[in-house]
Design a protein around this motif. Structure first.
Motif, mmCIF file in Angstrom:
data_model
loop_
_atom_site.group_PDB
_atom_site.id
_atom_site.type_symbol
_atom_site.label_atom_id
_atom_site.label_comp_id
_atom_site.label_asym_id
_atom_site.label_seq_id
_atom_site.Cartn_x
_atom_site.Cartn_y
_atom_site.Cartn_z
ATOM 1 N N ILE A 122 10.338 5.932 -4.647
ATOM 2 C CA ILE A 122 10.242 4.509 -5.769
ATOM 3 C C ILE A 122 10.958 3.256 -5.245
ATOM 4 O O ILE A 122 10.301 2.210 -5.105
ATOM 5 C CB ILE A 122 9.562 5.358 -6.516
ATOM 6 N N ASP A 123 12.397 3.568 -5.381
ATOM 7 C CA ASP A 123 13.120 2.978 -5.341
ATOM 8 C C ASP A 123 13.189 2.076 -4.138
ATOM 9 O O ASP A 123 13.066 0.791 -3.535
ATOM 10 C CB ASP A 123 14.613 3.178 -5.253
ATOM 11 N N TYR A 124 13.185 2.764 -2.812
ATOM 12 C CA TYR A 124 12.992 2.022 -1.128
ATOM 13 C C TYR A 124 11.712 1.396 -1.308
ATOM 14 O O TYR A 124 11.365 0.173 -1.249
ATOM 15 C CB TYR A 124 12.863 3.150 -0.348
ATOM 16 N N ALA A 125 10.073 1.889 -1.673
ATOM 17 C CA ALA A 125 9.408 1.065 -1.607
ATOM 18 C C ALA A 125 9.704 0.401 -2.736
ATOM 19 O O ALA A 125 9.000 -0.796 -2.349
ATOM 20 C CB ALA A 125 7.672 2.097 -1.658
ATOM 21 N N VAL A 126 9.839 -0.168 -3.542
ATOM 22 C CA VAL A 126 9.944 -1.115 -4.338
ATOM 23 C C VAL A 126 10.267 -2.174 -3.473
ATOM 24 O O VAL A 126 10.616 -3.360 -3.242
ATOM 25 C CB VAL A 126 10.237 -1.379 -5.921
ATOM 26 N N PHE A 127 11.570 -1.329 -3.034
ATOM 27 C CA PHE A 127 13.052 -2.672 -2.408
ATOM 28 C C PHE A 127 12.265 -3.645 -1.456
ATOM 29 O O PHE A 127 11.774 -4.113 -0.527
ATOM 30 C CB PHE A 127 14.721 -1.897 -1.926
ATOM 31 N N LYS A 165 11.629 9.835 -6.968
ATOM 32 C CA LYS A 165 11.926 8.277 -7.707
ATOM 33 C C LYS A 165 12.314 7.681 -6.022
ATOM 34 O O LYS A 165 13.071 6.672 -6.522
ATOM 35 C CB LYS A 165 13.598 9.040 -8.711
ATOM 36 N N ASP A 166 13.449 7.997 -5.655
ATOM 37 C CA ASP A 166 14.293 7.735 -4.392
ATOM 38 C C ASP A 166 13.136 6.638 -3.765
ATOM 39 O O ASP A 166 12.959 5.816 -2.781
ATOM 40 C CB ASP A 166 15.345 8.266 -3.639
ATOM 41 N N SER A 181 1.080 -0.796 -0.298
ATOM 42 C CA SER A 181 -0.133 0.256 -0.241
ATOM 43 C C SER A 181 0.592 1.130 -0.090
ATOM 44 O O SER A 181 0.156 2.337 -0.827
ATOM 45 C CB SER A 181 -1.256 0.421 0.821
ATOM 46 N N ARG A 182 2.421 1.575 0.607
ATOM 47 C CA ARG A 182 3.072 2.408 0.338
ATOM 48 C C ARG A 182 2.992 2.592 -0.436
ATOM 49 O O ARG A 182 3.438 3.773 -1.197
ATOM 50 C CB ARG A 182 4.301 2.033 1.044
ATOM 51 N N LEU A 183 3.667 2.057 -1.960
ATOM 52 C CA LEU A 183 3.565 2.302 -3.196
ATOM 53 C C LEU A 183 2.595 3.519 -3.666
ATOM 54 O O LEU A 183 2.755 4.059 -4.500
ATOM 55 C CB LEU A 183 3.796 0.618 -3.952
#
Length: 90
Positions: free
Chosen positions: A51-56, A48-49, A40-42
């Motif tokens: 998004i990268d963290y949320a995907v990781f 961009k940073d 849900s955080r996505l």
């Protein structure tokens, strides 16, 4: 954000199989909640940073959840949803 690292706890000899199974089931619930929260955080990230963290974070939470489900499957545990009473599928 509080991080729960208790899933690294090793079982001791005083812990029997039943205690270890209860602990595993509890950790699966925690891992599922963490996975759902990461998913849900996505919806709220912009940069961009972020998004990268949320995907990781999502991938890590998903891997942990899957790992615990595989462990429960190897232990031949059956997980039931408390609300529906149905078996939770891996």
């Amino acid at each position: 954000m509080k991080v729960n690292w208790t899933w690294w706890r090793k079982a001791t000899e005083e812990d029997g199989p039943a205690e270890e199974n209860r602990y595993l089931i509890s950790e699966i619930g925690v891992a599922r909640t963490e996975w759902m929260n990461a998913h849900s955080r996505l919806d709220y990230v912009i940069e961009k940073d972020q998004i990268d963290y949320a995907v990781f974070a999502l991938e890590a939470a998903e891997k942990r959840y899957e790992m615990l489900l595989r462990k429960a499957k190897r232990a031949k545990l059956t997980l039931l949803n408390d609300k529906t009473g149905k078996v939770v599928e891996a």
